[in-house]
Scaffold this motif. Structure first.
Motif, short mmCIF file in Angstrom:
data_model
loop_
_atom_site.label_atom_id
_atom_site.label_comp_id
_atom_site.label_asym_id
_atom_site.label_seq_id
_atom_site.Cartn_x
_atom_site.Cartn_y
_atom_site.Cartn_z
N GLU A 101 0.81 -1.21 0.00
CA GLU A 101 0.00 0.00 0.00
C GLU A 101 0.85 1.26 0.00
O GLU A 101 0.47 2.27 -0.59
N LEU A 102 1.96 1.23 0.73
CA LEU A 102 2.79 2.43 0.86
C LEU A 102 3.96 2.43 -0.13
O LEU A 102 4.86 3.25 -0.02
N ASP A 103 3.95 1.50 -1.07
CA ASP A 103 5.00 1.44 -2.09
C ASP A 103 6.40 1.33 -1.49
O ASP A 103 7.30 2.10 -1.86
N LEU A 104 6.56 0.41 -0.54
CA LEU A 104 7.87 0.30 0.10
C LEU A 104 8.75 -0.78 -0.54
O LEU A 104 9.92 -0.57 -0.77
N PHE A 105 8.16 -1.93 -0.82
CA PHE A 105 8.97 -3.01 -1.41
C PHE A 105 8.06 -3.95 -2.17
O PHE A 105 6.83 -3.90 -2.04
N THR A 106 8.67 -4.82 -2.96
CA THR A 106 7.89 -5.80 -3.71
C THR A 106 8.75 -7.04 -3.91
O THR A 106 9.94 -7.05 -3.61
N PHE A 107 8.09 -8.10 -4.36
CA PHE A 107 8.82 -9.31 -4.71
C PHE A 107 8.49 -9.64 -6.15
O PHE A 107 7.45 -9.27 -6.66
N SER A 108 9.38 -10.33 -6.80
CA SER A 108 9.14 -10.73 -8.18
C SER A 108 9.47 -12.21 -8.33
O SER A 108 10.52 -12.67 -7.89
N GLU A 109 8.56 -12.91 -8.98
CA GLU A 109 8.83 -14.33 -9.22
C GLU A 109 10.06 -14.50 -10.07
O GLU A 109 10.78 -15.49 -9.96
N LYS A 110 10.28 -13.53 -10.95
CA LYS A 110 11.43 -13.65 -11.85
C LYS A 110 12.73 -13.46 -11.10
O LYS A 110 13.75 -14.04 -11.45
N VAL A 111 12.72 -12.62 -10.08
CA VAL A 111 13.94 -12.41 -9.28
C VAL A 111 14.14 -13.58 -8.34
O VAL A 111 15.25 -14.09 -8.18
N GLY A 112 13.06 -14.03 -7.74
CA GLY A 112 13.16 -15.18 -6.86
C GLY A 112 12.52 -14.93 -5.51
O GLY A 112 12.45 -13.79 -5.05
N ALA A 113 12.07 -16.01 -4.91
CA ALA A 113 11.41 -15.91 -3.61
C ALA A 113 12.41 -15.47 -2.54
O ALA A 113 13.58 -15.82 -2.59
N GLY A 114 11.94 -14.67 -1.60
CA GLY A 114 12.78 -14.29 -0.47
C GLY A 114 13.82 -13.25 -0.82
O GLY A 114 14.76 -13.03 -0.06
N LEU A 115 13.68 -12.61 -1.99
CA LEU A 115 14.64 -11.59 -2.40
C LEU A 115 13.88 -10.28 -2.62
O LEU A 115 13.37 -10.02 -3.71
N PRO A 116 13.75 -9.46 -1.58
CA PRO A 116 12.93 -8.25 -1.66
C PRO A 116 13.54 -7.22 -2.60
O PRO A 116 14.76 -7.07 -2.69
N LEU A 117 12.66 -6.53 -3.32
CA LEU A 117 13.08 -5.42 -4.17
C LEU A 117 12.59 -4.15 -3.49
O LEU A 117 11.38 -4.00 -3.26
N TRP A 118 13.50 -3.28 -3.15
CA TRP A 118 13.12 -2.06 -2.42
C TRP A 118 12.73 -0.97 -3.40
O TRP A 118 13.51 -0.60 -4.27
N LEU A 119 11.52 -0.46 -3.23
CA LEU A 119 11.03 0.64 -4.07
C LEU A 119 11.59 1.94 -3.49
O LEU A 119 12.12 1.94 -2.37
N PRO A 120 11.48 3.05 -4.23
CA PRO A 120 12.12 4.29 -3.76
C PRO A 120 11.79 4.65 -2.31
O PRO A 120 12.68 5.00 -1.53
#
Length: 649
Positions: A250-269
């Motif tokens: 909701e607050l656009d903090l982080f996301t995950f991607s299946e392509k990157v892999g499970a358990g590997l958070p992607l930090w948004l700005p």
RNA sequence: GCCUUUGUAGCUCAGAGGUAGAGCACUUCCUUGGUAAGGAAGAGGUCGCGGGUUCAAUUCCCGCCAAAGGCUCCA
């Protein structure tokens, strides 16, 4: 023959031989008797309707006491079992204990699979049985009889449990048609269990052993009043609302991607901004405390971890090693920073005058967690530690501990985590064979930790046998805004790595000595720490940490230009502000900013543009009225100072 | 890894053996507004991926991936 019963307030009352704790309650007041769930007799929790053993101390336990709750929930577990047996005859039962919030029962349903669709029926059955006011009857049984009973029921789990018990110490509890092997204690009868809910179902290995059969675990909770159950369910709802995975989205903090892999958070700005802020906060604090920053690569030769001992111990659960075109050369993703820091210590001769040497690094490490273990940001495969290793002389341990405790408390204060205690983990009192390092050093370190904690006035408790094999430790247990417990901030003494890496310093006696190493991470990992902060604050971050401290809301597009001028002004005084230039009405902009939990909304329209002011609205508080940009700057500075108060030293 | 549950538009979710729908978000236009949702139009989906059953599968079956609740372990 009479017996004397001492009550918690010191009064002594006289009762007939064979009187029960319930009789004691009745003699005080009927209302109390209605609320009694069990009783602590000479310090041992027992059934309220069990005859007292003679002269004794009695503390009546009600719903207000943790032990009273435990009794209630334990009995509820039996009630659950009774309901399950009635609904699914032939079910075999494992164990059914009370837990921190409720109870569970591990059952073997054979081929039958239970899902959340079945909960309602179980709850209804439980209610029906509870209303019958079935008495819990305790009976001591000889081992042979106990075995015969469960052989008849063909319940191998209970038989295995009985196998581990001594004849003469075995008791059964019966309520209604259900009899269970149980130590107790239990409620006098089922009637106090007024409101109950089956919460979830999960698989659980028999006796927690992965190689053994997986049973069905039913979790539940119960209360003496429907209202309390409702409140608890509201709390669960609130926890769901605060779930960092939901707020992260909701607050656009982080996301995950299946392509990157499970358990590997992607930090948004915005999430990355939180991390940056935490890192800067810690860097500043560490600089003041005499730390130096180092940096080390993400991979290292496998041999490094063989030397450190980590490969042997955890190699199987790590990422597979990385091979290179060079025959026989293997690298590993680093699962921890300490071996690297040891090598930095070893990079040149060290004098006792150089100690303590405090090497700090925000090091990202990788560990292969099993897929089922992954959970939002709290359990990931790649994370960044606010790691540091203090290399010091044995006599410096205490002083360093005090300083690290200061750092941890600084963090807690800055985030409003005000409810915490510290667990001191020491060696097993008897068996000392599994620990490395000299007795003398251990004693020194253990005393140092205890003294340091006492000096800082920490609320502590000691756990023997909880120390790591390489040294004692201090862990902080924090309660968040919803009363949930988290383990945050850990400080560990380590005799092992200096040994394995043969670290040395030259003492004032010109001889070589082995330094003591202290591992510490006040945040632990940024990922996990932020998860806790998100849930604790429900996304309403303290002003100093908020990615956006203010949002400027022009009433109409005509004032966008003024908004930009104000934005520039705020930037100059280090206030983080953005502008909502959308072609929307002010009500809409306010709503969106409130939903985004931006701390301050600055409204600019005709009035403000003319007067050179901004109208300030605070998140969750409403309109604060107009003020000059400079007044707003002071307001922000004041707020930040207040939230960091005591945190600045 | 194992057990239970889930996977439909960016988000939240509805739906059905005959190749899809809502609200919000997004784009464009109208509107230039004073403290929690202005209006209209438009665009957007191989129904997680791969197999199988079927005249026909997103729907039924199997496998995989991911997520949720647990178990186990944790540097």
């Amino acid at each position: 023959m009479k017996i004397n019963v001492t009550l918690p307030d010191g009064t002594i009352r006289e009762y007939e031989q064979g009187a029960t704790a319930m009789d004691v309650a009745l003699s005080i007041s009927e209302g109390l008797a209605r609320n009694v769930l069990s009783a602590k007799v000479n310090g041992e929790v027992r059934d309220a309707n069990r005859p007292l053993p003679g002269d004794c101390t009695v503390q009546l336990l009600t719903w207000k006491d943790d032990e009273g709750k435990a009794t209630m929930w334990h009995s509820s577990a039996h009630l659950l079992a009774e309901a399950v047996e009635a609904l699914y005859p032939g079910t075999k039962f494992g164990i059914g204990p009370p837990i921190e919030n409720g109870f569970y029962y591990d059952i073997d349903l054979g081929d039958k699979v239970i899902g959340d669709g079945d909960f309602k029926a179980i709850e209804d059955k439980m209610k029906e049985l509870a209303a019958k006011k079935e008495t819990f009857v305790r009976r001591e049984v000889p081992k042979a009889e106990a075995i015969a009973y469960f052989k008849e029921k063909d319940d191998e789990y209970k038989l295995e449990l009985i196998d581990g018990l001594e004849d003469g110490t075995i008791s059964f509890y019966t309520q209604g048609n259900f009899t269970d092997l149980c130590r107790g204690p239990h409620l006098p009868d089922t009637s106090p269990i007024k409101a109950m809910k089956v919460l979830s179902v999960a698989g659980a290995y028999w006796r927690g052993d992965e190689t053994r059969k997986q049973l069905t675990r039913l979790y539940g909770i119960s209360f003496p009043k429907q209202k309390e159950l409702d409140e608890y369910l509201v709390l669960l709802e609130e926890a769901k609302k605060r779930d960092h995975r939901k707020l992260g989205k909701e607050l656009d903090l982080f996301t995950f991607s299946e392509k990157v892999g499970a358990g590997l958070p992607l930090w948004l700005p915005k999430g990355a901004a939180l991390r940056e802020r935490l890192i800067n906060f810690m860097k500043t604090a560490q600089e003041k405390s005499g730390y130096v920053q180092v940096a080390t690569p993400h991979i290292a030769l496998k041999q490094l971890y063989i030397t450190s001992g980590h490969y042997e111990k955890y190699g199987q659960d790590s990422f597979r090693s990385i091979s290179t075109p060079h025959e026989g050369e293997e690298f590993m993703l680093k699962p921890m920073n300490c071996p690297h820091h040891c090598e930095i210590f070893a990079s040149r001769p060290r004098s006792y005058k150089d100690l303590p040497l405090r090497l700090a690094e925000f090091g990202t490490v990788y560990r292969y967690e099993q897929s089922g273990e992954l959970h939002g940001l709290t359990r990931v495969r790649g994370f960044t530690q606010d790691d540091a290793h203090l290399f010091c002389r044995p006599d410096q341990v205490k002083e360093e501990f005090v300083k690290v405790i200061d750092l941890v408390l600084l963090v807690f204060r800055a985030l409003g985590l005000n409810d915490y205690e510290a667990q001191i983990s020491l060696r097993d009192k008897v068996d000392r064979s599994k620990y490395i390092g000299s007795d003398e050093n251990w004693e020194k370190a253990e005393t140092a930790i205890i003294e340091a904690a006492a000096e800082k006035g920490l609320k502590t408790f000691i756990e023997y046998g909880e120390a790591a094999f390489y040294g004692p430790k201090l862990d902080f247990m924090v309660k968040d805004a919803l009363g949930r417990r988290w383990q945050l901030g850990t400080i560990q003494v380590d005799y092992n790595l200096p040994e394995r890496f043969e670290l040395e310093y030259v003492g004032s006696d010109n001889a070589r000595h082995r330094p003591v190493m202290i591992h510490r991470a006040p945040f632990g990992s940024l990922e996990r720490f932020l998860a806790v902060v998100i849930e604790h604050t429900a996304g309403r971050f303290p002003l100093w940490l908020a990615p956006e401290q203010a949002i400027i809301l022009p009433i109409s597009e005509k004032f966008n230009e003024t908004a930009h001028r104000v934005g520039e002004l705020l930037k100059e005084c280090d206030i983080r502000a953005v502008i909502d230039e959308r072609n929307e009405k002010i009500g809409r902009k306010i709503r969106d900013a409130e939903m985004a939990k931006t701390p301050f909304m600055l409204i600019i329209g005709e009035k403000e543009a003319g007067a050179g002011t901004i109208s300030v609205r605070e998140h969750g508080q409403g309109d604060l009225g107009p003020m000059s940009p400079d007044q707003f700057r002071m307001l922000v500075e004041e707020r930040i100072k207040a939230s960091l108060s005591g945190a600045v030293h």
